[in-house]
Design an enzyme around this catalytic site. Structure first.
Site, PDB file in Angstrom:
ATOM      1  N   GLU A 161       0.822  -1.202   0.000  1.00  0.00           N
ATOM      2  CA  GLU A 161       0.000   0.000   0.000  1.00  0.00           C
ATOM      3  C   GLU A 161       0.866   1.266   0.000  1.00  0.00           C
ATOM      4  O   GLU A 161       0.544   2.253  -0.686  1.00  0.00           O
ATOM      5  CB  GLU A 161      -0.927   0.010   1.230  1.00  0.00           C
ATOM      6  N   TRP A 200      17.469 -38.866 -15.695  1.00  0.00           N
ATOM      7  CA  TRP A 200      16.406 -37.919 -15.383  1.00  0.00           C
ATOM      8  C   TRP A 200      15.100 -38.546 -15.814  1.00  0.00           C
ATOM      9  O   TRP A 200      14.951 -38.911 -16.988  1.00  0.00           O
ATOM     10  CB  TRP A 200      16.615 -36.586 -16.102  1.00  0.00           C
TER      11      TRP A 200
END
Length: 355
Positions: free
Chosen positions: A44, A162
């Site tokens: 703000e 992987w």
């Protein structure tokens, strides 16, 4: 727009919430901002200071109730009142007991028109880490699992590199940068010698949590030597307190060891571990393996979310993600809701939330 602005602070503001703010006057956006780093100005204030003209009679849009207390910065509600803003639109109330409606009350008492509960589900999802940490004194726990079509996270020799695509691994590195900490077990450290940092994405390295019930690891692994600006935690069972020399070596390198009770299987009680991590301002944990961790956390019913990468491979024999979980009947199974599915480089990412 406030939600998108707030996301820019991901990984930088914890244990504070993600907040964005937009200021509108006469139908035009005249300022915006977000909470950029812990201890820095709140959204703000950044929005008010960014305005291209004065904010008298303007409207403020913010995804979380403005704070009403003095912390590292003065109360945002007070600054909004002084600025001359006339309307404030809020996504969700702040569950923090020191705010919890007081910010809204301050604004209304000053004659400001306030509307709250706008895009409330989206705003809650944005700050799910913060909300759980504040309300339950526990971190938000996500399991990240990469598995084959036939449900294996490693082959029968323990190899997992992987299973997933490079695109999936890049996404995981981005996720790491957004969580307070990543968690792995002793077996994963021994098998892969991972760094558990962010390399495939431009982001902040997370803190690291290693589950090592008997302090069997030594300080030579890469994860202990790539500390930089992050904290390394080891979760160990209380019986390991006798290993004073090893404890001293780890602590001299900046590693923090948290001792917790063991369960009937000799594994750390994860609820106790998470409570201690929450006390160390860890609000979110991305658990990356292996099977012992996935099984232990699920067994104690502590999982908030599962990110399951299903990769187009079949291994046959191999290691399953919940290998250590005892056999259950269908009626006793753990249940999750599928909230999203995304194609990632040939893999499919399935997001599941706790029922």
């Amino acid at each position: 727009m406030t939600i998108e602005l707030a996301r820019k602070g991901a990984g930088m503001v914890s244990p504070n919430p993600l907040v964005g703010a937009v200021i509108v006057k006469n139908g035009n956006i005249i300022g915006s901002g977000w909470h950029q780093k812990f201890g820095g100005k709140h959204a703000e204030i950044n929005a008010i200071e960014s305005c291209s003209e004065n904010v008298i009679d303007a409207s403020l849009y913010v995804n979380l109730e403005p704070c009403s207390h003095y912390g590292k910065t003065p109360p945002c509600a007070e600054a909004i009142i002084k600025s001359g803003i006339k309307k404030v639109f809020i996504g969700t109330k702040d569950p923090n007991p020191v705010v919890s409606g007081r910010g809204i009350e301050m604004l209304k008492n000053a004659g400001i028109e306030v509307k709250s509960g706008i895009l409330e589900n989206e705003c809650y999802e944005l700050n799910k880490f913060f909300f759980k940490h504040i309300t339950e004194k526990m971190p938000f726990i996500t399991l990240k699992i990469a598995q084959t079509i036939d449900g294996k996270i490693a082959d029968s020799f323990g190899n997992s590199k992987w299973i997933s695509s490079r695109e999936s691994r890049k996404l995981v590195h981005r996720l790491r940068s957004e969580y307070d900490a990543v968690m792995a077990g002793k077996g994963t450290v021994k098998a892969d010698n991972p760094e558990l940092n962010v390399r495939l994405f431009d982001g902040k390295d997370p803190n690291v949590i290693i589950i090592d019930r008997d302090l069997g690891l030594d300080s030579g692994y890469r994860v202990f030597n790539e500390n930089k600006d992050r904290q390394i935690f080891i979760i160990s069972c209380e019986y390991s307190k006798s290993k004073t020399e090893k404890i001293k070596i780890f602590e001299n390198t900046g590693v923090k060891i948290l001792f917790v009770p063991e369960n009937e299987n000799g594994y750390p009680v994860m609820k106790n571990a998470f409570q201690k991590l929450a006390e160390n301002n860890i609000t979110s944990i991305l658990a990356e393996g292996g099977s012992a961790i996935f099984s232990a956390v699920l067994r104690e019913n502590l999982v908030d979310e599962i990110l399951l990468f299903v990769c187009p491979k079949i291994l046959g024999k191999g290691l399953s993600p919940f290998e250590k979980l005892p056999a259950l009947n269908i009626e006793d199974s753990f249940n999750f809701n599928l909230s999203e599915n995304i194609n990632v480089g040939g893999d499919v990412l399935l997001k599941y939330k706790k029922v």
